[in-house]
Every structure is written in structure tokens, then in C-alpha cells.
Write a protein that holds these residues in place. Structure first.
Motif, PDB file in Angstrom:
ATOM      1  N   LEU A  59       8.829  37.866  40.860  1.00 45.70           N
ATOM      2  CA  LEU A  59      10.177  38.199  41.341  1.00 45.70           C
ATOM      3  C   LEU A  59      10.837  36.771  41.664  1.00 45.70           C
ATOM      4  O   LEU A  59      12.020  36.764  41.788  1.00 45.70           O
ATOM      5  N   ILE A  60      10.133  35.927  42.094  1.00 41.07           N
ATOM      6  CA  ILE A  60      10.799  34.513  42.457  1.00 41.07           C
ATOM      7  C   ILE A  60      10.977  33.878  41.025  1.00 41.07           C
ATOM      8  O   ILE A  60      12.345  33.432  40.802  1.00 41.07           O
ATOM      9  N   ALA A  61      10.320  34.033  40.040  1.00 43.63           N
ATOM     10  CA  ALA A  61      10.752  33.468  38.836  1.00 43.63           C
ATOM     11  C   ALA A  61      11.901  34.414  38.188  1.00 43.63           C
ATOM     12  O   ALA A  61      12.663  33.736  37.651  1.00 43.63           O
ATOM     13  N   ALA A  62      11.888  35.509  38.387  1.00 44.82           N
ATOM     14  CA  ALA A  62      12.995  36.504  37.710  1.00 44.82           C
ATOM     15  C   ALA A  62      14.321  35.919  38.528  1.00 44.82           C
ATOM     16  O   ALA A  62      15.278  35.633  37.738  1.00 44.82           O
ATOM     17  N   LEU A  63      14.272  35.722  39.843  1.00 42.67           N
ATOM     18  CA  LEU A  63      15.374  35.323  40.558  1.00 42.67           C
ATOM     19  C   LEU A  63      15.883  34.252  40.029  1.00 42.67           C
ATOM     20  O   LEU A  63      17.128  33.822  39.761  1.00 42.67           O
ATOM     21  N   LEU A  64      15.247  33.039  39.997  1.00 40.51           N
ATOM     22  CA  LEU A  64      15.505  31.604  39.401  1.00 40.51           C
ATOM     23  C   LEU A  64      15.934  31.985  38.060  1.00 40.51           C
ATOM     24  O   LEU A  64      16.877  31.140  37.719  1.00 40.51           O
ATOM     25  N   PHE A  65      15.305  32.735  37.052  1.00 43.85           N
ATOM     26  CA  PHE A  65      15.841  32.618  35.741  1.00 43.85           C
ATOM     27  C   PHE A  65      17.421  33.302  35.809  1.00 43.85           C
ATOM     28  O   PHE A  65      18.267  32.793  34.940  1.00 43.85           O
ATOM     29  N   VAL A  66      17.542  34.193  36.685  1.00 37.50           N
ATOM     30  CA  VAL A  66      18.962  34.808  36.611  1.00 37.50           C
ATOM     31  C   VAL A  66      19.948  33.883  36.949  1.00 37.50           C
ATOM     32  O   VAL A  66      21.146  33.531  36.390  1.00 37.50           O
ATOM     33  N   LEU A  67      19.679  33.166  38.093  1.00 39.63           N
ATOM     34  CA  LEU A  67      20.728  32.142  38.626  1.00 39.63           C
ATOM     35  C   LEU A  67      20.685  30.768  38.031  1.00 39.63           C
ATOM     36  O   LEU A  67      21.800  30.444  37.741  1.00 39.63           O
ATOM     37  N   GLY A  68      19.559  30.585  37.401  1.00 40.39           N
ATOM     38  CA  GLY A  68      19.649  29.521  36.400  1.00 40.39           C
ATOM     39  C   GLY A  68      20.492  29.668  35.282  1.00 40.39           C
ATOM     40  O   GLY A  68      21.303  28.935  34.691  1.00 40.39           O
ATOM     41  N   THR A  69      20.573  30.942  34.559  1.00 37.46           N
ATOM     42  CA  THR A  69      21.140  31.216  33.310  1.00 37.46           C
ATOM     43  C   THR A  69      22.510  31.273  33.744  1.00 37.46           C
ATOM     44  O   THR A  69      23.565  30.644  33.150  1.00 37.46           O
ATOM     45  N   PHE A  70      23.045  31.953  35.071  1.00 37.05           N
ATOM     46  CA  PHE A  70      24.355  31.968  35.237  1.00 37.05           C
ATOM     47  C   PHE A  70      24.990  30.729  35.469  1.00 37.05           C
ATOM     48  O   PHE A  70      26.014  30.270  35.109  1.00 37.05           O
ATOM     49  N   VAL A  76      28.671  24.956  31.014  1.00 41.73           N
ATOM     50  CA  VAL A  76      28.608  24.576  29.696  1.00 41.73           C
ATOM     51  C   VAL A  76      29.602  25.600  29.073  1.00 41.73           C
ATOM     52  O   VAL A  76      30.685  24.954  28.313  1.00 41.73           O
ATOM     53  N   GLU A  77      29.572  26.945  29.156  1.00 37.06           N
ATOM     54  CA  GLU A  77      30.333  27.909  28.423  1.00 37.06           C
ATOM     55  C   GLU A  77      31.540  28.556  29.112  1.00 37.06           C
ATOM     56  O   GLU A  77      32.276  29.104  28.360  1.00 37.06           O
ATOM     57  N   GLY A  78      31.664  28.459  30.603  1.00 34.49           N
ATOM     58  CA  GLY A  78      32.636  28.924  31.192  1.00 34.49           C
ATOM     59  C   GLY A  78      32.195  30.086  31.964  1.00 34.49           C
ATOM     60  O   GLY A  78      31.231  30.735  31.476  1.00 34.49           O
ATOM     61  N   THR A  79      33.066  30.589  32.672  1.00 34.50           N
ATOM     62  CA  THR A  79      32.837  31.748  33.572  1.00 34.50           C
ATOM     63  C   THR A  79      32.622  32.971  32.895  1.00 34.50           C
ATOM     64  O   THR A  79      31.722  33.865  33.159  1.00 34.50           O
ATOM     65  N   ARG A  80      33.473  33.498  31.762  1.00 33.24           N
ATOM     66  CA  ARG A  80      33.439  34.483  31.078  1.00 33.24           C
ATOM     67  C   ARG A  80      31.890  34.733  30.355  1.00 33.24           C
ATOM     68  O   ARG A  80      31.493  35.682  30.497  1.00 33.24           O
ATOM     69  N   GLN A  81      31.713  33.589  29.571  1.00 32.92           N
ATOM     70  CA  GLN A  81      30.634  33.795  28.992  1.00 32.92           C
ATOM     71  C   GLN A  81      29.102  33.897  29.871  1.00 32.92           C
ATOM     72  O   GLN A  81      28.124  34.334  29.493  1.00 32.92           O
ATOM     73  N   ALA A  82      29.363  33.178  31.000  1.00 30.65           N
ATOM     74  CA  ALA A  82      28.432  33.222  32.005  1.00 30.65           C
ATOM     75  C   ALA A  82      27.971  34.598  32.555  1.00 30.65           C
ATOM     76  O   ALA A  82      27.054  35.014  32.928  1.00 30.65           O
ATOM     77  N   SER A  89      20.605  38.738  31.036  1.00 30.27           N
ATOM     78  CA  SER A  89      19.370  38.324  31.709  1.00 30.27           C
ATOM     79  C   SER A  89      18.940  39.530  32.653  1.00 30.27           C
ATOM     80  O   SER A  89      17.575  39.812  32.765  1.00 30.27           O
ATOM     81  N   LEU A  90      19.750  40.199  33.201  1.00 29.52           N
ATOM     82  CA  LEU A  90      19.470  41.361  34.167  1.00 29.52           C
ATOM     83  C   LEU A  90      18.831  42.370  33.340  1.00 29.52           C
ATOM     84  O   LEU A  90      17.824  43.003  33.826  1.00 29.52           O
ATOM     85  N   VAL A  91      19.381  42.759  32.065  1.00 29.13           N
ATOM     86  CA  VAL A  91      18.794  43.865  31.229  1.00 29.13           C
ATOM     87  C   VAL A  91      17.298  43.371  30.913  1.00 29.13           C
ATOM     88  O   VAL A  91      16.596  44.372  30.936  1.00 29.13           O
ATOM     89  N   TRP A  92      17.124  42.071  30.560  1.00 32.82           N
ATOM     90  CA  TRP A  92      15.776  41.762  30.132  1.00 32.82           C
ATOM     91  C   TRP A  92      14.697  41.631  31.437  1.00 32.82           C
ATOM     92  O   TRP A  92      13.647  42.011  31.291  1.00 32.82           O
ATOM     93  N   ILE A  93      15.356  41.367  32.491  1.00 33.71           N
ATOM     94  CA  ILE A  93      14.331  41.422  33.704  1.00 33.71           C
ATOM     95  C   ILE A  93      13.973  42.754  34.135  1.00 33.71           C
ATOM     96  O   ILE A  93      12.782  43.324  34.339  1.00 33.71           O
TER      97      ILE A  93
END
Length: 359
Positions: A59-70, A76-82, A89-93
């Protein structure tokens, strides 16, 4: 004098600057790298914090993945793409959270059930063997399950199919609404209620004893609403143009249903029937009330107690010995394999009977 007018040369400073329409993007390997990094950091945090549960690490890894991806996508890509990557990422989790328990269940069942699963186990019954001793088999339970599920399918399939045809092709007014309402109610009734109904009517009032047929009637009650609903949806998918074309040629309505509607939807109907059979195969409560279970082979489902795979698993686990635990896990593995085969058969029939589309 010459009347030729020369066009003024464009000033270099007034030329429009080229505008780039391409936005910066993260490389394709970025999500995988973020996932690996999140897993590593999550495991490190779990070790440092003294967390013993691997679920907490995940669960900690999943939370870090979601926050890190956003955060990385926003930089890099902007808020819309984020936001889009956040939803992905939420769908994958959620997908991983759904798959992990299923994979864990299958792994645990295979690891424990394979200990005693062999030809002897599949071809012998318990007989007079005490449940605390190793040995014995599930042949009598396999026979009981096949007979009870087969009888339930013979009872529920025609009734469910005809009910669905009535609701789609003929049903109008209050009667159709009442039938639809009771089908919806039957879909949600607990299996123990169906068992108690057959117990009170078939055994207590009519005076018949426990048998595989009594259990099959309770299973048929549970199977009928699934057959009705799945068949009804498949019949609704048949285009009305096919019905109208058949009726325009002077074909009676009953023959149109028999020769046009049913063949067009036979793949989906068969799939729904197989899924309904798989749904009742693992029921234990009605079988416990009406079939009672037997340690010996009973090939007659209309007389005497009989065994089934779900009831066998329950009774063996209830004994509490190491040998009975092994037999329970092996029987559960056979039951899962049986349901899996039914689902594969349903998918194969659906693909085989699917309408062929042209280019």
C-alpha cells in the motif's frame, strides 16, 4: 519612365516566429521505472518502520507510485496530462488490488491441494476410512456434483429460457412487470433460503427423504434467475430488422423466434447458461440441508444421501486433522478446475457461435 512597381522586401525582424505544437513527454519507460522505485522505497520504509505485513509495504508503494507519477508528469508534461496519468495509475492500482487476492488464492490452493491429488484420489471414495487417516478420494463427490448440477440445469435451463422469451417477445402489461420483479428478487435471495424452501416442501410436507434430486431443485431455484437475465439480454441484442424481415415474409412469430432469434443469440445464451452452472457448482448450504453427504458412492440421485464437492470440502475441513485438511484442499482444487473448464467452454462456444463479420 518605367511603370514597374517592385514589391517591398520583407523585413527579417517582422517574420513570425515558429510555434512548436509538441509538448514535452515522459519517456515510455518512465512509468515502469517509477513503479520499481516506488516498490523499493515502499519496502525500505516498511523495513525501517518495522512493519511486518507485506500488504502495508504494498500500500505504501502504491501511494508513492500514484503521487510520484502525478508530480513528475505535472513538472514535465503539464497539469492536464498529469491528471490523465493520475487516473491511469489509479486504474492500474485497482487492477493489481483485484488480481493479487485471486492469484494468491489460486497459488495457495494449488500448493496445498497438489499434495494428495493423484489418480487414486480421483477414482476412489472415502468408504469406511476414518477421516483422521490419510487416503480416500473424491470419486463419490464428483459423481454427486455432476448429477446434481446436471439435474439442476435440466430443470432451470428450459424454464429460464422460456421465461426470457416471454419477457422479450411477448411480455406486456402487469404480468410481465410482475415476472420481472420476481426474477430480480430471486437473483438476490441467499442460497440457504432456497434450501429451506425445498426442505419444508419436499422433505417435511411431502415426506421424501434426502437425495441428490432435492439438492438439484434448490440449485435450480438459484440458477433460474441467472439464466433468465442472461438470456433476456442476449435476445434484446438481436436486431429488430431480422424479426421484421421474417414476419414480412409471412413466417409465424413462433417460427421466427425458433429459426431466426434463437440461432442469432445462441452463443450468448450458451455462455450465460454455462456461467449459471458455474455459479451453482460451489453452493454448499442447500446441499448440506437436502443431500446430507455420504462417504460411499451413490449413483442414484433420487434416493438416499449423496455427496458433492463443496460439501466434501466443508466436511473434511470440519474434521480438523492433517489428512482431512489435505483432502479438503485437493477437492477445492478440483472444484476450481471444474469451474474453470466450464468458463473456458462457455468462451469457446461464444466465439464459435459469434456472428461472422465481413470486411
Amino acid at each position: 519612365m518605367s511603370n514597374t512597381v517592385t514589391a517591398p522586401r520583407p523585413v527579417a525582424d517582422s517574420a513570425p516566429l515558429p510555434v512548436s505544437l509538441r509538448q514535452p513527454r515522459l519517456p515510455r519507460w518512465a512509468p515502469a521505472a517509477l513503479a520499481l522505485a516506488a516498490v523499493a522505497v515502499g519496502c525500505g520504509i516498511g523495513l525501517l518502520a518495522g512493519l511486518e505485513s507485506r500488504i502495508q509495504w504494498g500500500l505504501i508503494a502504491a501511494l508513492l507510485f500514484v503521487l510520484g507519477t502525478f508530480a513528475l508528469a505535472a513538472a514535465v508534461e503539464g497539469t492536464r496530462q498529469a491528471k490523465d496519468r493520475l487516473a491511469t495509475s489509479l486504474v492500474w492500482i485497482c487492477f493489481i488490488l483485484a488480481v493479487v487476492p485471486l492469484a494468491s488464492l489460486i497459488w495457495e490452493t494449488v500448493a496445498r491441494g497438489i499434495k494428495v491429488l493423484d489418480g487414486y484420489f480421483l477414482s476412489h471414495s472415502m468408504g469406511t476410512l476414518p477421516d483422521a487417516l490419510p487416503g480416500g478420494g473424491i470419486y463419490h463427490a464428483i459423481i454427486g456434483t455432476l448429477e446434481q448440477v446436471g439435474l439442476a440445469a435440466l430443470i432451470a435451463a428450459p424454464i429460464g429460457l422460456l421465461t426470457a422469451i416471454y419477457l422479450v417477445e411477448y411480455g406486456r402489461g402487469k404480468l410481465a412487470k410482475a415476472v420481472t420483479f420476481f426474477v430480480d428478487v430471486m437473483t438476490g435471495i441467499p442460497s440457504i433460503v432456497a434450501g429451506l424452501f425445498i426442505l419444508s416442501v419436499w422433505i417435511l410436507i411431502l415426506g421424501f427423504g434426502p437425495s441428490g434430486f432435492a439438492g438439484a431443485m434448490a440449485l435450480a431455484i438459484l440458477m433460474m434467475p441467472v439464466v433468465v437475465r442472461s438470456t433476456e439480454e442476449m435476445l434484446k441484442l438481436v436486431p429488430n430488422e431480422l424479426r421484421e424481415a421474417s414476419l414480412a415474409l409471412g413466417v409465424p412469430k413462433w417460427r421466427t423466434i425458433l429459426k431466426v432469434v434463437l440461432p442469432t443469440s445462441i452463443g450468448g445464451i450458451t455462455t450465460g447458461l454455462m456461467l449459471a452452472v458455474a455459479r451453482i457448482t460451489g453452493e454448499t448450504a442447500p446441499v448440506l440441508l437436502l443431500v446430507w453427504g455420504a462417504k460411499t458412492i451413490n449413483n442414484n440421485p433420487f434416493e438416499g444421501a449423496q455427496q458433492s464437492l463443496p460439501l466434501y470440502v466443508f466436511q473434511q475441513w470440519q474434521q480438523g486433522s492433517e489428512a482431512s485438511y489435505d483432502r479438503a484442499w485437493a477437492a477445492a482444487l478440483v472444484l476450481i478446475a471444474f469451474v474453470m473448464i466450464l468458463n473456458l467452454v462457455a468462451r469457446g462456444i461464444a466465439r464459435w457461435k459469434a456472428p461472422k463479420t465481413g470486411r
